[in-house]
Design a protein around this motif. Sequence first.
Motif, PDB file in Angstrom:
ATOM      1  N   UNK A 126       0.842  -1.203   0.000  1.00  0.00           N
ATOM      2  CA  UNK A 126       0.000   0.000   0.000  1.00  0.00           C
ATOM      3  C   UNK A 126       0.875   1.252   0.000  1.00  0.00           C
ATOM      4  N   UNK A 127       1.892   1.274   0.865  1.00  0.00           N
ATOM      5  CA  UNK A 127       2.770   2.436   0.925  1.00  0.00           C
ATOM      6  C   UNK A 127       3.463   2.679  -0.405  1.00  0.00           C
ATOM      7  N   UNK A 128       3.953   1.614  -1.040  1.00  0.00           N
ATOM      8  CA  UNK A 128       4.679   1.760  -2.291  1.00  0.00           C
ATOM      9  C   UNK A 128       3.773   2.349  -3.362  1.00  0.00           C
ATOM     10  N   UNK A 129       2.556   1.861  -3.458  1.00  0.00           N
ATOM     11  CA  UNK A 129       1.617   2.396  -4.446  1.00  0.00           C
ATOM     12  C   UNK A 129       1.330   3.870  -4.155  1.00  0.00           C
ATOM     13  N   UNK A 130       1.118   4.183  -2.887  1.00  0.00           N
ATOM     14  CA  UNK A 130       0.821   5.577  -2.526  1.00  0.00           C
ATOM     15  C   UNK A 130       1.979   6.500  -2.878  1.00  0.00           C
ATOM     16  N   UNK A 131       3.203   6.079  -2.602  1.00  0.00           N
ATOM     17  CA  UNK A 131       4.350   6.930  -2.884  1.00  0.00           C
ATOM     18  C   UNK A 131       4.587   7.072  -4.390  1.00  0.00           C
ATOM     19  N   UNK A 133       2.109   7.131  -6.600  1.00  0.00           N
ATOM     20  CA  UNK A 133       1.046   8.039  -7.037  1.00  0.00           C
ATOM     21  C   UNK A 133       1.266   9.455  -6.497  1.00  0.00           C
ATOM     22  N   UNK A 134       1.925   9.567  -5.353  1.00  0.00           N
ATOM     23  CA  UNK A 134       2.001  10.830  -4.612  1.00  0.00           C
ATOM     24  C   UNK A 134       2.544  12.019  -5.391  1.00  0.00           C
ATOM     25  N   UNK A 135       3.502  11.864  -6.331  1.00  0.00           N
ATOM     26  CA  UNK A 135       3.945  13.060  -7.070  1.00  0.00           C
ATOM     27  C   UNK A 135       2.813  13.810  -7.763  1.00  0.00           C
ATOM     28  N   UNK A 141      -4.887  18.098  -5.431  1.00  0.00           N
ATOM     29  CA  UNK A 141      -4.952  18.110  -3.963  1.00  0.00           C
ATOM     30  C   UNK A 141      -4.992  16.702  -3.380  1.00  0.00           C
ATOM     31  N   UNK A 142      -4.357  16.540  -2.235  1.00  0.00           N
ATOM     32  CA  UNK A 142      -4.279  15.221  -1.606  1.00  0.00           C
ATOM     33  C   UNK A 142      -5.663  14.669  -1.285  1.00  0.00           C
TER      34      UNK A 142
END
Length: 330
Positions: A126-131, A133-135, A141-142
């Motif tokens: 989950x963290x890897x996918x979020x990071x 996508x995060x850029x 907006x978040x």
Amino acid sequence: MHPITPTASRMTWMDTYRGLAIFLVVLFHAAGNFKSATGRESVPFLDPITMFFDPYRMPLLLILSGLLLHRGLAKPLGAYLGGKFRKILWPLVLWSSVQLIISARYDDFFSPVEWVDGTYQWFLVVLMVCFIVAPLNRWIPALALSVAFILILIMVKDEVPEAARIFFYGSFFFIGAALGPWVPRIQALPVWAPILLGLIGITIGVGSATELVVVTRALPWTVLYPLPGLVALLWLGPRLPTFPPLDQIGRNSIIYYTVHTAVLLVASQVWGATGWPDTKIRFTVLFIIALAVPAFLTHHRQQCNLLFEFPARRQHTTAPLATGVTARRS
């Protein structure tokens, strides 16, 4: 009521919360391992505790990760992604492999589904996918990204159930990123506001412990249930006293998270092979070992850091010597 002033630094209270969440994760997995090994459907002295915190364990970890997103995005994109590959993807692959080997699930090495949703390392997925996508947060907006995750969950959960966990829990990551700029205002609220939010949060916890409330990816709107309690925790955080054992776990959460499940699997196999009785002592021993081994590795992290972080490439710079000749330094 007079406002209560903060007493701890931001990083300290975040470490404390991260350590508390990891402690609860180890408790939950130790209880699950105990029930699986003994064939019990419930453990009366543990289940109410683990179920009370069920709406908060993983959402809290993801909210905390999201709160710090702005720091990562301040880096160049290559450095940002490289750090995530070294510190998240590497331990994900390594410790998922360890778990599959311990469990003798060799065929699962070739199953993408098992890598995404079939090991205890799913939080790192989950963290890897979020990071990754995060850029997009540089333009979107978040909070919009969090809503997008829930909408995707609603659309694909039946066709791609393995992705449901990613989009459900990933929404908390982007809620955390959205709350980041508001943390100072949240922590400046008059005391009656977090008390009210905290009472709602406790009610959700009690509802979970009594099975009246369920926070689950199968019901996407339940992502809203833990939010009042989580906001109350953000207010309370800097007012907490320091608690070094939890702070230490929080600062080294990657070690505790990745290692404890492998330890539980091995220790449970050893216990079963010895024929020792399956009493409450078994749970206690497994729980202690699941914390002690990561603590040992944390103490010797310098010697075993490759297990949790892929080495970064050495950066070479040039510096002038007294003679005017340049020399290469690492």
